[in-house]
Structures are given as C-alpha cells and as structure tokens.
Scaffold this active site. Structure first.
Site, PDB file in Angstrom:
ATOM      1  N   ASP A 277     -28.101 -14.792  43.280  1.00 50.88           N
ATOM      2  CA  ASP A 277     -29.063 -13.987  44.035  1.00 50.88           C
ATOM      3  C   ASP A 277     -29.468 -14.683  45.335  1.00 50.88           C
ATOM      4  O   ASP A 277     -29.669 -14.027  46.359  1.00 50.88           O
ATOM      5  CB  ASP A 277     -30.312 -13.729  43.188  1.00 50.88           C
ATOM      6  CG  ASP A 277     -29.999 -12.778  42.041  1.00 50.88           C
ATOM      7  OD1 ASP A 277     -29.164 -11.880  42.233  1.00 50.88           O
ATOM      8  OD2 ASP A 277     -30.585 -12.943  40.953  1.00 50.88           O
TER       9      ASP A 277
ATOM     10  N   GLY B 129     -33.847 -21.413  39.644  1.00 50.37           N
ATOM     11  CA  GLY B 129     -34.105 -22.475  38.668  1.00 50.37           C
ATOM     12  C   GLY B 129     -33.544 -23.816  39.113  1.00 50.37           C
ATOM     13  O   GLY B 129     -32.507 -23.865  39.763  1.00 50.37           O
TER      14      GLY B 129
ATOM     15  N   ASP C 237     -26.169 -22.241  35.030  1.00 56.13           N
ATOM     16  CA  ASP C 237     -25.496 -21.194  34.253  1.00 56.13           C
ATOM     17  C   ASP C 237     -23.972 -21.205  34.438  1.00 56.13           C
ATOM     18  O   ASP C 237     -23.240 -20.649  33.622  1.00 56.13           O
ATOM     19  CB  ASP C 237     -26.015 -19.808  34.644  1.00 56.13           C
ATOM     20  CG  ASP C 237     -27.482 -19.632  34.282  1.00 56.13           C
ATOM     21  OD1 ASP C 237     -28.071 -20.577  33.719  1.00 56.13           O
ATOM     22  OD2 ASP C 237     -28.049 -18.560  34.569  1.00 56.13           O
TER      23      ASP C 237
ATOM     24  N   ARG D 269     -38.678 -18.265  43.451  1.00 52.17           N
ATOM     25  CA  ARG D 269     -37.714 -17.181  43.187  1.00 52.17           C
ATOM     26  C   ARG D 269     -37.953 -15.945  44.052  1.00 52.17           C
ATOM     27  O   ARG D 269     -37.476 -14.865  43.727  1.00 52.17           O
ATOM     28  CB  ARG D 269     -37.787 -16.787  41.705  1.00 52.17           C
ATOM     29  CG  ARG D 269     -37.160 -17.794  40.758  1.00 52.17           C
ATOM     30  CD  ARG D 269     -36.908 -17.176  39.405  1.00 52.17           C
ATOM     31  NE  ARG D 269     -36.425 -18.136  38.434  1.00 52.17           N
ATOM     32  CZ  ARG D 269     -35.134 -18.413  38.242  1.00 52.17           C
ATOM     33  NH1 ARG D 269     -34.211 -17.807  38.953  1.00 52.17           N
ATOM     34  NH2 ARG D 269     -34.781 -19.281  37.327  1.00 52.17           N
TER      35      ARG D 269
ATOM     36  N   LYS E 170     -25.409 -23.268  43.492  1.00 60.79           N
ATOM     37  CA  LYS E 170     -26.227 -23.962  42.495  1.00 60.79           C
ATOM     38  C   LYS E 170     -26.498 -23.071  41.302  1.00 60.79           C
ATOM     39  O   LYS E 170     -26.797 -21.897  41.488  1.00 60.79           O
ATOM     40  CB  LYS E 170     -27.565 -24.341  43.149  1.00 60.79           C
ATOM     41  CG  LYS E 170     -28.619 -24.804  42.178  1.00 60.79           C
ATOM     42  CD  LYS E 170     -29.926 -23.999  42.176  1.00 60.79           C
ATOM     43  CE  LYS E 170     -29.850 -22.621  41.636  1.00 60.79           C
ATOM     44  NZ  LYS E 170     -31.124 -22.037  41.197  1.00 60.79           N
ATOM     45  N   THR E 171     -26.383 -23.509  40.135  1.00 63.86           N
ATOM     46  CA  THR E 171     -26.959 -22.917  38.925  1.00 63.86           C
ATOM     47  C   THR E 171     -26.358 -23.583  37.703  1.00 63.86           C
ATOM     48  O   THR E 171     -25.132 -23.750  37.616  1.00 63.86           O
ATOM     49  CB  THR E 171     -26.803 -21.382  38.799  1.00 63.86           C
ATOM     50  OG1 THR E 171     -27.360 -21.001  37.539  1.00 63.86           O
ATOM     51  CG2 THR E 171     -25.381 -20.871  38.869  1.00 63.86           C
TER      52      THR E 171
HETATM   53  P1  FBP Z   1     -30.747 -19.783  38.447  1.00 57.20           P
HETATM   54  O1  FBP Z   1     -29.794 -18.657  38.253  1.00 57.20           O
HETATM   55  O2  FBP Z   1     -31.749 -19.544  39.471  1.00 57.20           O
HETATM   56  O3  FBP Z   1     -30.025 -21.084  38.656  1.00 57.20           O
HETATM   57  O4  FBP Z   1     -31.573 -19.988  37.106  1.00 57.20           O
HETATM   58  C1  FBP Z   1     -30.927 -20.053  35.905  1.00 57.20           C
HETATM   59  C2  FBP Z   1     -31.871 -20.215  34.753  1.00 57.20           C
HETATM   60  O5  FBP Z   1     -32.060 -21.568  34.451  1.00 57.20           O
HETATM   61  C3  FBP Z   1     -31.324 -19.426  33.572  1.00 57.20           C
HETATM   62  O6  FBP Z   1     -30.451 -20.193  32.794  1.00 57.20           O
HETATM   63  C4  FBP Z   1     -32.557 -18.978  32.865  1.00 57.20           C
HETATM   64  O7  FBP Z   1     -32.352 -17.767  32.200  1.00 57.20           O
HETATM   65  C5  FBP Z   1     -33.541 -18.782  33.972  1.00 57.20           C
HETATM   66  O8  FBP Z   1     -33.143 -19.632  35.003  1.00 57.20           O
HETATM   67  C6  FBP Z   1     -34.946 -19.097  33.568  1.00 57.20           C
HETATM   68  O9  FBP Z   1     -35.793 -18.693  34.575  1.00 57.20           O
HETATM   69  P2  FBP Z   1     -37.271 -19.240  34.777  1.00 57.20           P
HETATM   70  O10 FBP Z   1     -37.133 -20.568  35.445  1.00 57.20           O
HETATM   71  O11 FBP Z   1     -37.872 -18.246  35.682  1.00 57.20           O
HETATM   72  O12 FBP Z   1     -37.930 -19.325  33.444  1.00 57.20           O
END
Ligand code: FBP
Length: 694
Positions: free
Chosen positions: A201, A106, A228, A170, A225-226
């Site tokens: 991941d 993300g 979260d 992803r 990065k994230t």
């Molecule tokens: P990353 O772990 O890849 O940084 O993504 C986090 C996130 O933004 C989460 O907060 C959320 O649950 C998920 O991606 C949403 O995924 P998608 O972009 O596939 O809808």
C-alpha cells in the site's frame, strides 16, 4: 536482621560492574552498531548510470495507464558503472541535495539500515546534502513534522531493529488535499527526492506521489518493506526481479526460534498441542518459511486451502447426477476436521502432542468467512458514504452493529438499494461466537485492509477442533496408542500373560502402538468387554494393570495458543537483512542521483551469494492492479501470494507427511536457533527463497 557484610546501596550503584551489567547498551548492541554491512561491488564505482531494460515486460493495467501517465512507461533500470559520464553529468550527480524519507506501515527489521545506507551515500557525494526524516510515517509529511537525520542518530541505529528512529504510521495519502499538503512540505524543504519505505500500500502511495510530484521535479522512490514477504516481483516471463521484501527473513527466523522451542517443549512434556498463529496479513509466506525452519507437525498454507476440493462429496454428487457446489473451497468445519485427523492419527501412535502453525490470514481463504469480509466491507463503506458519521462511531457496541445488520437483512436498510446482507447471512453470522463477530466487524485500516492480526482466528478454529475431538472421543475414535513393549512390561510385572487381554481390549493386538477397541469408551464398557469375552467373570474386578492401560489410552486434548507477530517484527535484523537493507538505501540514492522516479529500489539475485547481487529500479506503476478495498475497486500493487506450483510449496507438500509424523516414526523437528548476526550467518537466508531459485 541486617547483614553486617551487606554492601551499602550507594557502593553497589557506584560499582563499575553494576554500571556495566545494567547499562542500556550491552555488548550485542555495541557489536551491532559498529558492524559495517557489505556494499555491492557496483557501488565502488565513483559514478553510476542507469540502463533501461525494456526486455523485462509487465502487462500494464488500463486504470494505471490512465491515472499514472507520467510513470507508467518506466522501464526496469539496472545500475551500472557511470565513470564514462560527461563532466556536467558528474557534477549533477554530486550536486547538493535534500532527500526526505519516511517509514510506512508495520515495522520490519532492517528499516534503520535503509536510512543508514541512504544517509551514508547522500553524504558521501556531497557533505552539504541533507536527509530529513518525516515523523510517524506519512503524517509527518502531511503535517510537516520532521527531523534532520544526523550521523550520531544513524550511528545509534545501525543494524538495529524497529522503526524507532523516526517512527511509522499507516495514514494513506488518498485525497487531492493530502497530495497538496505533501507537495507543500517537500517544496518548503526543497527536496530533490522522497524515499518511501513501505509495503504494497505504501509503495502504491509512492507511485501516486511520484506522478503528482513529477512536474515539480521531485523524485519519489519506494523501498520494498514488509515482514509478510508479499512484495515479490516477477516479470511476465516469470523472471524474478525482487525475490522478497526486507524484514521477512528476520521475522521468520525470530518466529521460528520460538516455534522450534515449542517443538522441544512439546516433545518433552508430551501433553500439549501448541497452536502458533503467525503474522502475515493475507499471504502465508511466513508460515511456509517457519514450516521449513522448524518442521512443525502441521502448517497450513492459506493459498492451498482456497483450492481445496472435497473429492468424496464431488463423486457422491456426480453419482446422483448433480453438482455439489459446497464441495469446492475450504470451510472452517472442513479445516477443523483436517486438524482433528492429524491429532487423532498422531495420538494413535502415542503422540498426543504436537505443534501447528496457522497463518494469520487463513480466514481470507476460507470461503464462508471471505464472503462475510467482502460483504461487511461493502456494507460499512456504503454506510460511510451515506452518513456524515462513520459506521464504527455510529455503532460502538457489537449489539448495535448486529442490530443494524439485522435490519438490513429484513430490508429495513438506509436505502431502497437491494441489500447484499440477507437473512441467511444474518443467520450464519449469528452462529459465530461474539468475539469473532466483533473481529469481523472491526474497523478496517486506512488502506481498507481487514485487520487479521486483531482476530483470534486460532481460538475459533481450536474451539471447533475441541468440539469435534470430543465427539470422536465419545465414538471411541480418539485414543492414545500404547506402545506394545510398555503394555507387555506392565502385564509381566503383574504376572499376567500379555496375550490374555491383548486380543480382547485392542483392535490391533499385533501393532507397535496398541489401540483400545472403539467400543471401549469407559471403565464400564471395559469391564463389559472383558466379561463378554470371558477374560474375567462378572464378579471379578478389572485387573489393575488393565485399568492403568485403559486410563493411559484416554486422551486429554490440551492446547497452548501463541501469536507470533509483533515480537518478530521488532527483532534486530539478521545478517542477511542488515546487508540487504543497507544496499537498498544505497540503491535508492543512485536511482535518485540518476534522475529516476516512480521506481522501487530492489536487489536482484538475493538468493545467490552476495557478489551476485544486482541493484535495480522496478517501475511501481507496472505492478498495479484493481482490488476490492472498502467495498470499492481500488488501484494497488498486487500482493504476491504463494504460488502452489513453486518449488518451495511443492517441496513442502512432499515433506509435510514426514513432519506430521503420524506413523510411529520420530518427529523430525529442526532447530534453526536464534536470529544470527555473526558466525557462519552469511549463508543464512530464507529457505523458501533458496528453494524457489533452484
Ligand atoms: P505491513 O504490510 O505494513 O508491513 O504490515 C504487516 C503487518 O505486520 C501484518 O503482518 C499484520 O497483519 C499487520 O501488519 C498488523 O498491523 P498493525 O501494526 O496495525 O497491528
């Protein structure tokens, strides 16, 4: 009729003011693009070296030792001045090199600055060097789709949010074939190194790539990065090496601005409970940060719910000499009761409104749902292993999926293997609303993660809350408290002595907020109570002011639900994230130029003033553990969850009752304001980080 003084459209379109105000590039963008982030002092040395820091210890995972033998013994590396390098080492540092980079997972604010920092540094040491950006995440690496990053491209994206420069994806590099394809692309481009900007991941992917590319001499560096915030690295001795991943601060600030605006709205219009679901796949870091930023009335931390015990039930069972296992862990029902408790108590003190924050990943911490998630992961993975066609393609509609589960529960599955889905599971699952069943059965992402963002968690919880509130209302337990001064003025205006009715209709006639007696739940029961206490005679009507007070005490529970996620992760980065990410990019270069691989670029002391920041490399292989993914135990970087003993959590726990403001005290809402880039923005960094560093 045509207005004679009306300007022609051509005139309007050609007017310089029109051009200025409708341009894609506004003043904020110009300012952002021209801002130069600060550079950590060490990077003013002409050369740098790496110092191994074996004193920072991590317990190795046995499986990681087996599959990542060439990088498992990496140490934490500190970047130090390298001017004492030999002449040949200096030459090696300056060598012309090609570096590849891709985003993964993300978007997170600041990603473009990682590339900017990397690009500036690569070019600084050799203008002939090149940076290649793989398009759409690791797909670009697998399919050899890339662009050469140029100065004008970098300049257009400096300090800007999103990952739009080269996009993201992803895809997991999870097979020998994909590894070979990746290596082929890197060899063709004669890459010296590859930089993977991603979450847990993707950094796991980076470690496997580093292992695979070792013999080819291609270095792989990960970047934390994230939004979260669940990549946080501590040593076995609890020393913090990476306090937070980039993007967290901006996303939390962006969400908080919106949530804070809702607290203002809620406190003005006093008729809504705003329910805000906040992103963060599993960990509740974002929710905790938003709680500190906004002082919303109710914020749930998933990690705390997992630890929940129902003391009353435990005691009750103890008296009977038995153990009540259902008293351990939170259920959806318990959770809805906790929410109702706050709603009812606030209403009793005149506040039938509020703002609550629910973490996106809360379901992960609710016992019964977690069991479903794990069982369904395994069932879907088993199905995919047995059949040529995947579960979600075989069973497109929800009904078909449910039918498959029903057959499993009745022992009519694909194999003789004992099914983990039993009749009780089937029965409980059947009781869930179909949108929720659909959510739980949804396809997992490529890394085997449950896609919490796609599930309307807030709706299922709020449906249960509404149901219980209506029971409480029927029992007369959910009422709006009437401010005593208001009651008295209404009565006096009607020439009625307030005391005449106060003792008859209120359960707490001396309190600041008066609560109508539980037994009075309708105009009929109101009249009966007045007659029984001889406040009126049977033939009298209930006095108008009393009816007015009764109606005012009758609560309507109205909610507005909001999801904060994609908006905040697309925000332009805060000043903190701009500086953090630019220096991560520079750090990646210095790790590469000093020959490191299998390391994650990180900055220590983020919670301190900028001049205390220290660039380091953290061995990724040492952060691995085994985790259930797609029904199988898989080696991945361990996510960092909220530590319930951390300063931040303990402070939150101590302050949350004040923010809940269930007594007649005022709400304590805080206004963090918009994502800041200028002004006294330098001091602005995550509150949870500051607290944890005390
Ligand atoms: P990353 O772990 O890849 O940084 O993504 C986090 C996130 O933004 C989460 O907060 C959320 O649950 C998920 O991606 C949403 O995924 P998608 O972009 O596939 O809808």
């Amino acid at each position: 009729m045509e207005n004679q003084s009306c300007k022609s459209l051509e005139f309007l379109l050609n007017h310089p003011k029109t051009g200025y105000v409708t341009s894609d590039v506004n003043a904020e963008t110009i300012e952002r693009r021209s801002f130069s982030p600060k550079r950590i002092k060490i990077f003013s040395s002409r050369y740098t070296s790496l110092e191994d820091c074996p004193e920072h210890k991590f317990g190795n995972n046995k499986e990681a030792e087996k599959v990542l033998p060439d990088i498992i013994n990496n140490n934490v590396q500190k970047i130090i001045p390298g001017d004492a390098k030999t002449e040949s080492a200096k030459q090696a540092f300056m060598v012309r090199r090609n570096v590849g980079v891709f985003f993964s997972g993300g978007p997170a604010p600041g990603g473009h600055n990682v590339i900017a920092g990397l690009y500036d540094e690569v070019k600084k040491y050799n203008s002939e060097s090149k940076v290649f950006g793989f398009l759409l995440g690791s797909d670009g690496l697998l399919e050899s789709k890339y662009i050469e990053i140029t100065k004008s491209l970098v300049d257009a994206h400096r300090n800007m949010g999103g990952f739009s420069m080269i996009k993201t994806g992803r895809t997991k590099i999870d097979s020998k074939y994909k590894m070979e394809l990746s290596l082929k692309t890197c060899m063709e481009l004669e890459l010296d190194a590859l930089v993977v900007i991603g979450g847990d991941d993707s950094n796991t992917n980076a470690a496997f790539l580093a292992q695979q590319f070792k013999s080819a001499g291609i270095k792989v560096i990960g970047i934390p990065k994230t939004i979260d915030g669940d990549i946080q690295v501590k040593t076995d001795d609890k020393e913090t090496l990476c306090a937070i991943s980039f993007g967290f601060h901006t996303a939390a600030r962006a969400f908080s601005q919106n949530i804070s605006n809702l607290t203002t709205d809620a406190g003005s219009d006093i008729k809504y409970w705003h329910v805000c679901k906040v992103m963060g796949r599993v960990a509740s870091h974002l929710t905790l940060e938003c709680a500190f930023q906004t002082h919303a009335n109710l914020s749930f931390v998933g990690e705390e719910l997992a630890d929940y015990t129902d003391q009353q039930r435990i005691e009750k069972a103890k008296k009977k000499g038995i153990v009540d296992y259902t008293a351990y862990g939170m259920t959806l029902r318990h959770l809805s009761r906790l929410i109702c408790d706050t709603i009812v108590r606030r209403a009793a003190n005149g506040k039938n409104f509020g703002v609550m924050i629910i973490p996106e990943g809360i379901l992960e911490f609710i016992n019964e749902i977690q069991v479903f998630i794990i069982k369904l992961n395994t069932i879907i993975a088993d199905y995919n292993n047995i059949h040529d066609i995947d579960f979600h393609t075989s069973f497109l509609a929800l009904d078909a999926k449910l039918e498959y589960l029903r057959r499993l529960a009745r022992g009519m599955g694909d194999t003789d293997k004992f099914s983990i889905w039993n009749l009780r599971d089937d029965d409980l699952f059947d009781q869930l609303p179909s949108f929720f069943q659909d959510g739980l059965l949804m396809e997992r992402d490529t890394h085997g993660n449950f896609q919490f963002s796609q599930v309307k968690t807030e709706e299922i919880i709020m449906d249960m809350v509404k149901e219980y509130l209506s029971i409480l209302k029927d029992q007369g337990k959910y009422k709006i408290g009437i401010e005593r001064s208001y009651y008295e003025s209404i009565m006096k205006n009607a020439n009625i002595i307030p005391d005449k009715f106060a003792k008859v209709i209120f359960q707490n006639p001396d309190a600041k907020y008066l609560l109508i007696k539980e037994s009075i739940i309708s105009l009929k029961t109101l009249k009966q109570t007045l007659i029984n206490s001889e406040a009126i005679s049977p033939e009298d009507n209930v006095p108008e002011p009393v009816i007015r007070i009764f109606k005012k005490s009758d609560p309507k529970f109205k909610t507005q639900t909001h999801f904060y996620g994609y908006d905040g992760r697309g925000s332009d980065p805060t000043y903190f994230d701009c500086n953090y990410t630019y220096n991560l990019g520079i750090t990646a270069f210095h790790l590469i130029a000093n020959g490191a691989t299998g390391q994650m670029a990180a900055i220590r002391n983020l919670e301190k003033k900028f001049d205390k920041w220290e660039p380091i490399g953290i061995p990724i292989a040492k952060l691995m553990h085994l985790e259930e993914r797609n029904g199988k135990l898989t080696l991945v970087i361990e996510k960092s969850l909220i530590d319930l003993n951390s300063n931040a959590f303990r402070v939150f726990k101590a302050l949350r009752d004040e923010w809940m403001a269930v007594e007649s005290n005022q709400d304590r809402y805080r206004r963090p304001g918009p994502v800041r880039f200028t002004g006294s923005a330098e001091e602005d960094r995550p509150i949870t980080l500051m607290l944890n560093s005390i």
